[in-house]
Motif scaffolding. Structure first.
Motif, mmCIF file in Angstrom:
data_model
loop_
_atom_site.group_PDB
_atom_site.id
_atom_site.type_symbol
_atom_site.label_atom_id
_atom_site.label_comp_id
_atom_site.label_asym_id
_atom_site.label_seq_id
_atom_site.Cartn_x
_atom_site.Cartn_y
_atom_site.Cartn_z
ATOM 1 N N VAL A 1 -7.343 8.860 -20.216
ATOM 2 C CA VAL A 1 -5.975 8.343 -20.258
ATOM 3 C C VAL A 1 -5.428 8.184 -18.850
ATOM 4 C CG1 VAL A 1 -3.623 8.801 -21.030
ATOM 5 C CG2 VAL A 1 -5.544 9.321 -22.536
ATOM 6 N N ARG A 2 -5.677 9.153 -18.009
ATOM 7 C CA ARG A 2 -5.187 9.063 -16.620
ATOM 8 C C ARG A 2 -5.834 7.884 -15.887
ATOM 9 N NH1 ARG A 2 -6.030 14.830 -16.977
ATOM 10 N NH2 ARG A 2 -4.033 15.887 -17.294
ATOM 11 N N ILE B 1 -6.363 1.718 -26.895
ATOM 12 C CA ILE B 1 -6.550 2.761 -27.897
ATOM 13 C C ILE B 1 -7.418 3.874 -27.312
ATOM 14 C CG2 ILE B 1 -7.332 3.291 -30.224
ATOM 15 C CD1 ILE B 1 -4.920 1.373 -30.052
ATOM 16 N N THR B 2 -6.807 5.042 -27.143
ATOM 17 C CA THR B 2 -7.480 6.162 -26.501
ATOM 18 C C THR B 2 -8.007 7.187 -27.496
ATOM 19 O OG1 THR B 2 -5.289 7.167 -26.142
ATOM 20 C CG2 THR B 2 -6.240 5.911 -24.326
ATOM 21 N N LYS B 3 -8.015 6.845 -28.767
ATOM 22 C CA LYS B 3 -8.597 7.720 -29.796
ATOM 23 C C LYS B 3 -10.014 8.137 -29.393
ATOM 24 C CE LYS B 3 -10.910 7.193 -34.226
ATOM 25 N NZ LYS B 3 -11.281 6.230 -35.281
ATOM 26 N N GLY B 4 -10.277 9.451 -29.440
ATOM 27 C CA GLY B 4 -11.610 9.945 -29.157
ATOM 28 C C GLY B 4 -11.930 10.122 -27.692
ATOM 29 N N PHE B 5 -10.989 9.790 -26.813
ATOM 30 C CA PHE B 5 -11.197 9.941 -25.376
ATOM 31 C C PHE B 5 -10.272 11.025 -24.824
ATOM 32 C CE2 PHE B 5 -12.392 5.545 -26.328
ATOM 33 C CZ PHE B 5 -13.670 5.510 -25.782
ATOM 34 N N PRO B 6 -10.723 11.778 -23.832
ATOM 35 C CA PRO B 6 -9.921 12.890 -23.311
ATOM 36 C C PRO B 6 -8.784 12.412 -22.417
ATOM 37 C CG PRO B 6 -11.943 12.686 -22.051
ATOM 38 C CD PRO B 6 -12.056 11.701 -23.193
ATOM 39 N N ALA B 7 -7.940 13.355 -22.044
ATOM 40 C CA ALA B 7 -6.801 13.054 -21.180
ATOM 41 C C ALA B 7 -7.242 12.480 -19.838
ATOM 42 C CB ALA B 7 -5.956 14.306 -20.972
ATOM 43 N N GLU C 1 0.752 1.116 -22.163
ATOM 44 C CA GLU C 1 0.931 1.270 -23.599
ATOM 45 C C GLU C 1 -0.376 1.777 -24.196
ATOM 46 O OE1 GLU C 1 3.876 -1.230 -25.640
ATOM 47 O OE2 GLU C 1 3.170 -2.786 -24.263
ATOM 48 N N LEU C 2 -0.306 2.949 -24.806
ATOM 49 C CA LEU C 2 -1.497 3.631 -25.287
ATOM 50 C C LEU C 2 -1.351 3.969 -26.762
ATOM 51 C CD1 LEU C 2 -1.958 6.111 -22.289
ATOM 52 C CD2 LEU C 2 -2.906 3.813 -22.533
ATOM 53 N N GLY C 3 -2.459 3.870 -27.490
ATOM 54 C CA GLY C 3 -2.429 4.099 -28.928
ATOM 55 C C GLY C 3 -3.361 5.201 -29.365
ATOM 56 N N GLU C 4 -2.923 5.947 -30.368
ATOM 57 C CA GLU C 4 -3.722 7.011 -30.962
ATOM 58 C C GLU C 4 -3.740 6.846 -32.475
ATOM 59 O OE1 GLU C 4 -5.486 9.784 -29.897
ATOM 60 O OE2 GLU C 4 -5.381 9.074 -27.825
ATOM 61 N N ASN C 5 -4.797 7.373 -33.108
ATOM 62 C CA ASN C 5 -4.945 7.262 -34.557
ATOM 63 C C ASN C 5 -4.424 8.469 -35.314
ATOM 64 O OD1 ASN C 5 -6.621 4.988 -33.799
ATOM 65 N ND2 ASN C 5 -7.503 5.125 -35.854
ATOM 66 N N ARG C 6 -4.493 9.635 -34.692
ATOM 67 C CA ARG C 6 -4.163 10.864 -35.403
ATOM 68 C C ARG C 6 -3.132 11.679 -34.631
ATOM 69 N NH1 ARG C 6 -9.723 10.283 -35.577
ATOM 70 N NH2 ARG C 6 -10.603 9.902 -37.657
ATOM 71 N N GLU D 1 -1.227 14.946 -30.083
ATOM 72 C CA GLU D 1 -0.229 15.921 -29.647
ATOM 73 C C GLU D 1 -0.642 16.623 -28.364
ATOM 74 O OE1 GLU D 1 2.570 19.390 -31.624
ATOM 75 O OE2 GLU D 1 0.643 18.909 -32.549
ATOM 76 N N GLY D 2 -1.854 17.183 -28.357
ATOM 77 C CA GLY D 2 -2.310 17.876 -27.166
ATOM 78 C C GLY D 2 -2.528 16.938 -25.993
ATOM 79 N N LYS D 3 -3.036 15.772 -26.281
ATOM 80 C CA LYS D 3 -3.319 14.795 -25.232
ATOM 81 C C LYS D 3 -2.040 14.320 -24.555
ATOM 82 C CE LYS D 3 -6.537 12.072 -26.511
ATOM 83 N NZ LYS D 3 -7.298 10.942 -27.117
ATOM 84 N N ILE D 4 -1.028 14.021 -25.351
ATOM 85 C CA ILE D 4 0.242 13.546 -24.799
ATOM 86 C C ILE D 4 0.889 14.635 -23.949
ATOM 87 C CG2 ILE D 4 2.595 12.867 -25.442
ATOM 88 C CD1 ILE D 4 1.346 11.364 -27.827
ATOM 89 N N ARG D 5 0.798 15.860 -24.430
ATOM 90 C CA ARG D 5 1.355 16.967 -23.656
ATOM 91 C C ARG D 5 0.618 17.127 -22.327
ATOM 92 N NH1 ARG D 5 -0.039 20.891 -26.767
ATOM 93 N NH2 ARG D 5 1.671 20.582 -28.240
ATOM 94 N N GLU D 6 -0.703 16.998 -22.339
ATOM 95 C CA GLU D 6 -1.503 17.170 -21.128
ATOM 96 C C GLU D 6 -1.253 16.052 -20.119
ATOM 97 O OE1 GLU D 6 -6.208 17.803 -19.860
ATOM 98 O OE2 GLU D 6 -5.613 17.783 -21.969
ATOM 99 N N VAL D 7 -1.101 14.832 -20.611
ATOM 100 C CA VAL D 7 -0.906 13.685 -19.711
ATOM 101 C C VAL D 7 0.494 13.686 -19.110
ATOM 102 C CG1 VAL D 7 -0.749 11.168 -19.646
ATOM 103 C CG2 VAL D 7 -2.637 12.275 -20.849
ATOM 104 N N GLY D 8 1.492 14.072 -19.895
ATOM 105 C CA GLY D 8 2.863 14.097 -19.402
ATOM 106 C C GLY D 8 3.552 12.749 -19.519
ATOM 107 N N PRO D 9 4.754 12.649 -18.971
ATOM 108 C CA PRO D 9 5.541 11.416 -19.126
ATOM 109 C C PRO D 9 4.907 10.230 -18.409
ATOM 110 C CG PRO D 9 6.602 12.928 -17.595
ATOM 111 C CD PRO D 9 5.467 13.676 -18.191
ATOM 112 N N GLY D 10 5.278 9.043 -18.872
ATOM 113 C CA GLY D 10 4.780 7.808 -18.241
ATOM 114 C C GLY D 10 4.371 6.772 -19.261
ATOM 115 N N PRO D 11 3.347 7.053 -20.101
ATOM 116 C CA PRO D 11 2.912 6.039 -21.058
ATOM 117 C C PRO D 11 3.912 5.841 -22.191
ATOM 118 C CG PRO D 11 1.231 7.744 -20.735
ATOM 119 C CD PRO D 11 2.483 8.241 -20.123
#
Length: 229
Positions: A43-44, A34-40, A53-58, A63-73
């Motif tokens: 995540v890397r 669960i990466t809620k509250g942690f920056p990209a 496998e990564l989880g978010e609460n909101r 949205e911004g985090k997934i876009r910044e990290v890119g494909p993979g998770p």
């Protein structure tokens, strides 16, 4: 704090021990970070450590985090979802753990069909009865399971709950055990398959959750440390 790789290794050892104690097959429980509250950047680090496998609460934070990290998770939504965020949720997440009403399920199905997506869904049940928690009441869970099961293109994966705020580990065990009983009832009624999942357990109680039948545990602070630091 010790490096993420060391914390992850320790958690996996504890997961394996709990799995063995419960007489289940090795590797039968998935770890959802669960990466809620942690920056990209965190995540890397998680991806570099082998977490996929990564989880978010909101939705908004994810949205911004997934876009910044890119494909993979493979991304999971574990927090409460409002119906007006269903379209974005369908676009962002492969699995939604927090389906707690027929209205939400129907909106997810409509948005998923339009997007050509087939998200896996868990029905969230409020097994503790606490008014502060989301989730369908236990007595209404079977009806909601039936509704979700009837909705294409949603894929009903199983049940989710969050342990009680009070009551300690005994309270958590009772909550998880109640959800496992509900899964058996749903299986007997033909609403869930034999491989239906249980999304239960977090950093403080994941070993108990595994002993009570968890198929996926949601772990954040035990992996990444306190949020906001």
């Amino acid at each position: 704090m010790e490096p993420l790789a060391e914390r992850l290794a320790g958690i996996r050892v504890r997961m394996d021990s709990a799995t063995e104690r419960s007489g289940r097959a090795p590797g039968s429980v998935r770890l959802l970070a669960i990466t809620k509250g942690f920056p990209a950047s965190v995540v890397r680090q998680a991806l570099e450590a082998g977490l996929t496998e990564l989880g978010e609460n909101r939705v908004q934070e994810a949205e911004g985090k997934i876009r910044e990290v890119g494909p993979g998770p493979r991304w999971h939504l574990v927090g409460h979802l409002q119906t007006n965020k269903a379209r974005k949720a369908v676009d962002l997440f492969e699995e939604v753990h927090s389906v707690d009403s027929a209205a939400l399920a129907e909106e997810l199905a409509r948005r998923a069909e339009a997007a050509g997506r087939s998200p896996l869904c868990y029905v969230e049940v409020n097994t503790s009865g606490e008014s502060s928690k989301h989730g369908v009441p236990s007595g209404e869970a079977m009806a909601l399971l039936g509704r979700v099961r009837a909705l294409d293109p949603l894929r009903l994966e199983g049940l989710m709950t969050i342990g009680p705020r009070h009551g300690g580990l005994d309270g958590a065990r009772a909550s998880f055990r109640a959800l496992a009983r509900l899964r058996e009832e749903a299986r007997d009624a033909g609403l869930l398959g034999g491989d239906a999942g249980l999304s239960i357990g977090m950093s403080d109680d994941f070993e108990i959750a595994i002993e009570e039948g968890a198929t996926i545990v949601r772990i954040g602070s035990a992996l990444f440390g306190p949020r906001g630091t």
